[in-house]
Enzyme design. Structure first.
Site, PDB file in Angstrom:
ATOM      1  N   ASN A  43      13.896 -53.759 -12.944  1.00 18.21           N
ATOM      2  CA  ASN A  43      14.265 -55.164 -12.830  1.00 18.21           C
ATOM      3  C   ASN A  43      14.227 -55.758 -14.230  1.00 18.21           C
ATOM      4  OD1 ASN A  43      14.466 -55.028 -10.028  1.00 18.21           O
ATOM      5  ND2 ASN A  43      12.302 -55.482  -9.752  1.00 18.21           N
ATOM      6  N   HIS A  95       8.697 -51.583 -16.921  1.00 17.54           N
ATOM      7  CA  HIS A  95       8.192 -50.663 -15.890  1.00 17.54           C
ATOM      8  C   HIS A  95       9.350 -50.195 -15.032  1.00 17.54           C
ATOM      9  CE1 HIS A  95       7.933 -54.837 -14.513  1.00 17.54           C
ATOM     10  NE2 HIS A  95       8.241 -54.398 -13.304  1.00 17.54           N
ATOM     11  N   ASP A 110       1.913 -49.262  -7.088  1.00 19.14           N
ATOM     12  CA  ASP A 110       2.163 -50.699  -7.010  1.00 19.14           C
ATOM     13  C   ASP A 110       1.189 -51.320  -6.013  1.00 19.14           C
ATOM     14  OD1 ASP A 110       4.885 -52.616  -7.725  1.00 19.14           O
ATOM     15  OD2 ASP A 110       3.516 -53.316  -6.146  1.00 19.14           O
ATOM     16  N   ILE A 111       0.661 -52.484  -6.343  1.00 18.17           N
ATOM     17  CA  ILE A 111      -0.338 -53.153  -5.511  1.00 18.17           C
ATOM     18  C   ILE A 111       0.287 -53.679  -4.209  1.00 18.17           C
ATOM     19  CG2 ILE A 111      -0.115 -55.541  -6.389  1.00 18.17           C
ATOM     20  CD1 ILE A 111      -3.188 -55.528  -6.729  1.00 18.17           C
ATOM     21  N   HIS A 124      10.177 -48.853 -11.357  1.00 17.23           N
ATOM     22  CA  HIS A 124       9.653 -48.691  -9.999  1.00 17.23           C
ATOM     23  C   HIS A 124      10.181 -47.353  -9.464  1.00 17.23           C
ATOM     24  CE1 HIS A 124       8.620 -53.052  -9.154  1.00 17.23           C
ATOM     25  NE2 HIS A 124       9.467 -53.227 -10.154  1.00 17.23           N
ATOM     26  N   GLY A 146      14.367 -60.363 -10.478  1.00 16.60           N
ATOM     27  CA  GLY A 146      13.053 -60.159  -9.876  1.00 16.60           C
ATOM     28  C   GLY A 146      11.996 -59.643 -10.823  1.00 16.60           C
ATOM     29  N   GLN A 147      12.291 -59.610 -12.147  1.00 16.60           N
ATOM     30  CA  GLN A 147      11.239 -59.167 -13.068  1.00 16.60           C
ATOM     31  C   GLN A 147      10.177 -60.256 -13.184  1.00 16.60           C
ATOM     32  OE1 GLN A 147      12.448 -58.044 -17.074  1.00 16.60           O
ATOM     33  NE2 GLN A 147      10.465 -57.077 -17.488  1.00 16.60           N
TER      34      GLN A 147
HETATM   35  P1  5GP Z   1       8.649 -56.676 -11.191  1.00 22.80           P
HETATM   36  O1  5GP Z   1       8.739 -57.736 -10.121  1.00 22.80           O
HETATM   37  O2  5GP Z   1       8.310 -57.280 -12.546  1.00 22.80           O
HETATM   38  O3  5GP Z   1       9.860 -55.774 -11.264  1.00 22.80           O
HETATM   39  O4  5GP Z   1       7.480 -55.716 -10.766  1.00 22.80           O
HETATM   40  C1  5GP Z   1       6.134 -56.028 -10.941  1.00 22.80           C
HETATM   41  C2  5GP Z   1       5.380 -55.215  -9.946  1.00 22.80           C
HETATM   42  O5  5GP Z   1       4.017 -55.208 -10.309  1.00 22.80           O
HETATM   43  C3  5GP Z   1       5.458 -55.787  -8.516  1.00 22.80           C
HETATM   44  O6  5GP Z   1       6.051 -54.819  -7.657  1.00 22.80           O
HETATM   45  C4  5GP Z   1       4.002 -56.077  -8.161  1.00 22.80           C
HETATM   46  O7  5GP Z   1       3.683 -55.761  -6.828  1.00 22.80           O
HETATM   47  C5  5GP Z   1       3.254 -55.207  -9.143  1.00 22.80           C
HETATM   48  N1  5GP Z   1       1.939 -55.724  -9.519  1.00 22.80           N
HETATM   49  C6  5GP Z   1       1.625 -57.020  -9.825  1.00 22.80           C
HETATM   50  N2  5GP Z   1       0.328 -57.120 -10.162  1.00 22.80           N
HETATM   51  C7  5GP Z   1      -0.204 -55.868 -10.052  1.00 22.80           C
HETATM   52  C8  5GP Z   1      -1.517 -55.347 -10.262  1.00 22.80           C
HETATM   53  O8  5GP Z   1      -2.459 -56.033 -10.646  1.00 22.80           O
HETATM   54  N3  5GP Z   1      -1.683 -54.014 -10.045  1.00 22.80           N
HETATM   55  C9  5GP Z   1      -0.642 -53.210  -9.622  1.00 22.80           C
HETATM   56  N4  5GP Z   1      -0.933 -51.904  -9.421  1.00 22.80           N
HETATM   57  N5  5GP Z   1       0.600 -53.668  -9.426  1.00 22.80           N
HETATM   58  C10 5GP Z   1       0.827 -54.985  -9.636  1.00 22.80           C
END
Ligand code: 5GP
Ligand code: ZN
Length: 114
Positions: free
Chosen positions: A87, A100, A30-31, A102, A93-94
């Site tokens: 999520n 995906h 994760d970034i 986590h 928080g999605q």
């Molecule tokens: P969500 O909030 O949808 O459950 O998770 C999305 C995740 O993707 C977040 O934890 C966010 O930090 C990660 N993310 C967003 N953009 C990028 C990216 O460009 N590269 C990577 N490796 N992770 C990302």
């Protein structure tokens, strides 16, 4: 360029730090990590949510969980404990609508989550 961020990562259009790859699964860091281990496990095929994936291809969902456990083992957190979070929907928080999981570990994870 793929419209979906994670489809773009699968296509190699956006770089990511891959930790595991199979024919149908990709796992990358994760970034914006929320724990010492924070890896995203995704199917290469696009499904918006875990529920959509479960309805369409339960076997692939099983492969995601197997991959999540393998990542945890490779990261050295499978014994101490790790969490797999899906999520689902904006109020949870999605932000990326390509399913995906986590994989979080390497620190004490509060329960219940915030
Ligand atoms: P969500 O909030 O949808 O459950 O998770 C999305 C995740 O993707 C977040 O934890 C966010 O930090 C990660 N993310 C967003 N953009 C990028 C990216 O460009 N590269 C990577 N490796 N992770 C990302
Ligand atoms: Zn996608």
């Amino acid at each position: 360029m793929a419209e979906c961020l994670f489809c773009a990562i699968v296509a190699g259009e956006i770089p990511a730090t891959t930790v595991l790859e199979t024919d149908r699964i990709l796992a990358f860091r994760d970034i914006n990590p929320q724990a010492p281990t924070h890896v995203l496990v995704i199917p290469k095929e696009h499904y918006p949510t875990v529920a959509a994936l479960a309805a369409a291809d339960a076997e692939l969902l099983g492969e995601m969980i197997t991959a999540a456990h393998r990542v945890a083992a490779d990261e050295g957190v499978s014994e101490t404990g790790y969490r797999v979070v899906f999520n689902t929907g904006p109020r949870a928080g999605q932000t990326v609508f390509h399913v995906h999981g986590h994989v979080l570990g390497g620190r004490l994870l509060a329960w219940p989550p915030g």
